[in-house]
Design an enzyme around this catalytic site. Structure first.
Site, short mmCIF file in Angstrom:
data_model
loop_
_atom_site.label_atom_id
_atom_site.label_comp_id
_atom_site.label_asym_id
_atom_site.label_seq_id
_atom_site.Cartn_x
_atom_site.Cartn_y
_atom_site.Cartn_z
N ASN A 9 0.88 -1.17 0.00
CA ASN A 9 0.00 0.00 0.00
C ASN A 9 0.92 1.22 0.00
O ASN A 9 1.49 1.56 1.03
CB ASN A 9 -0.89 -0.02 1.24
CG ASN A 9 -1.69 1.26 1.40
OD1 ASN A 9 -1.73 2.11 0.50
ND2 ASN A 9 -2.32 1.43 2.56
N LYS A 11 0.18 4.24 -0.19
CA LYS A 11 -0.43 5.44 0.41
C LYS A 11 -0.16 6.62 -0.53
O LYS A 11 -0.11 6.44 -1.73
CB LYS A 11 0.08 5.64 1.84
CG LYS A 11 -0.08 4.36 2.67
CD LYS A 11 0.08 4.54 4.14
CE LYS A 11 -0.13 3.20 4.84
NZ LYS A 11 -0.11 3.29 6.30
N HIS A 94 -9.53 1.10 4.82
CA HIS A 94 -8.24 1.29 5.50
C HIS A 94 -8.46 2.22 6.70
O HIS A 94 -9.26 3.15 6.63
CB HIS A 94 -7.21 1.88 4.55
CG HIS A 94 -5.82 1.86 5.13
ND1 HIS A 94 -5.40 2.80 6.04
CD2 HIS A 94 -4.80 0.98 4.98
CE1 HIS A 94 -4.16 2.50 6.41
NE2 HIS A 94 -3.77 1.40 5.79
N GLU A 96 -6.88 4.61 7.83
CA GLU A 96 -6.68 6.04 7.55
C GLU A 96 -7.92 6.63 6.89
O GLU A 96 -8.27 7.79 7.13
CB GLU A 96 -5.41 6.22 6.68
CG GLU A 96 -4.15 5.99 7.51
CD GLU A 96 -2.96 5.45 6.75
OE1 GLU A 96 -2.92 5.56 5.50
OE2 GLU A 96 -2.04 4.92 7.40
N GLU A 166 -5.30 -4.91 10.45
CA GLU A 166 -4.27 -3.89 10.65
C GLU A 166 -4.55 -3.14 11.95
O GLU A 166 -5.36 -2.20 11.97
CB GLU A 166 -4.28 -2.88 9.49
CG GLU A 166 -3.92 -3.48 8.15
CD GLU A 166 -3.36 -2.43 7.19
OE1 GLU A 166 -2.31 -2.69 6.60
OE2 GLU A 166 -3.96 -1.35 7.07
N GLY A 172 2.66 2.31 10.77
CA GLY A 172 3.61 3.41 10.63
C GLY A 172 4.30 3.80 11.92
O GLY A 172 4.94 4.83 12.00
N SER A 211 3.57 -2.13 10.31
CA SER A 211 5.02 -2.18 10.55
C SER A 211 5.64 -3.54 10.21
O SER A 211 6.54 -4.01 10.90
CB SER A 211 5.35 -1.79 11.99
OG SER A 211 4.95 -0.43 12.23
P1 13P Z 1 3.13 0.37 7.64
O1 13P Z 1 3.64 -0.92 7.04
O2 13P Z 1 3.88 1.58 7.14
O3 13P Z 1 3.03 0.30 9.11
O4 13P Z 1 1.63 0.57 7.09
C1 13P Z 1 0.74 -0.49 7.17
C2 13P Z 1 -0.47 -0.14 6.39
O5 13P Z 1 -1.23 0.75 6.75
C3 13P Z 1 -0.72 -0.87 5.15
O6 13P Z 1 -1.99 -0.65 4.66
#
Ligand code: 13P
Length: 248
Positions: A9, A11, A94, A96, A166, A172, A211
């Protein structure tokens, strides 16, 4: 027997130059992969992903989709549009999107439905915040998020979807869920699906995200109910992403 899937992903990252280097490297290295591998890129880069990855073993997709088919929805992108770029996957729900853009369980379920209807494979993301974990309601939260989709579309819809757990506190932050913590929630999710249809539960892929790095991927993916990963930051570095794919 479920196969593994590793999906990146990106982002809101990327530019034409960096994407070309990254996609080309992944495509070249992916020739020998047994696990499926995919990248979910920002909308403006779907054409580039399609042009670089077409004919390779790497699939591509988007990070969001409108719940509407078409119409006066400024700024939205429909599932049919994603199909025009030969996307296989689309992320829905997601954390976010849920937290920063106010997507409710109902909206996520509608997006999931729109994706399925267009022939895309939705990757449904679920997960609890740190406060929810500390309050002991992790199971209730992920169950509620999952049930919103099952109630709307029926459990059979999950036959054409992927699930991703997740934990928000692990995204992150560099703070990965331990393999045991992740396995516990993955098993709970699978049991919930099994309560509706055992065969669907047996086959649905449940990815872990939060992560994931080359250094922790192997122990996570070794857990019985973890069928691969949804990778954020590490998916932007070709060798890191490839190492995670190899771990799967
Ligand atoms: P990270 O791997 O940067 O923690 O992000 C995970 C994520 O949100 C994947 O959709």
């Amino acid at each position: 027997m479920r196969t593994k899937l590793v999906a990146g992903n990106w982002k809101m990252h990327g530019n034409f130059g960096a994407n070309l280097t990254l996609l080309t490297r992944i495509k070249e290295a992916a020739t020998g992969f047994a696990p499926a591998c995919a990248v979910c890129v920002p909308f403006p880069y779907l054409a580039q992903a399609q042009s670089v990855l077409a004919g390779s073993l790497v699939a591509w997709g988007a990070q969001d989709v409108s719940e509407h088919a078409q119409g006066a929805y400024t700024g939205e992108v429909s599932a049919a549009m994603l199909v025009e770029f030969a996307c296989r996957y689309v992320l829905v729900g997601h954390s976010e999107r849920r937290a920063l853009f106010g997507e409710s369980d109902a909206v996520v379920a509608a997006k999931f439905a729109a994706a399925l209807k267009a022939g895309l494979t939705p990757i449904l993301c679920v997960g609890e915040t740190l406060a929810e974990r500390e309050a002991g309601i992790t199971g209730a939260v992920v169950t509620r998020q999952l049930d919103a989709v099952i109630a709307n579309l029926g459990v059979a819809a999950l036959q054409r979807a992927v699930l991703a757990y997740e934990p928000v506190w692990a995204i992150g932050t560099g703070r990965t869920a331990s393999p045991q913590q992740a396995q516990e929630v993955h098993a709970l999710i699978r049991a919930r699906v099994a309560g509706c249809a055992a065969n669907v539960a047996q086959n649905v892929q449940i990815l872990y995200g939060g992560s994931v790095k080359a250094s922790n991927a192997q122990e996570l993916f070794a857990m019985p109910d973890i069928d691969g990963g949804l990778i954020g930051g590490a998916s932007l570095v070709a060798e890191d992403f490839l190492a995670i794919c190899r771990a799967a």
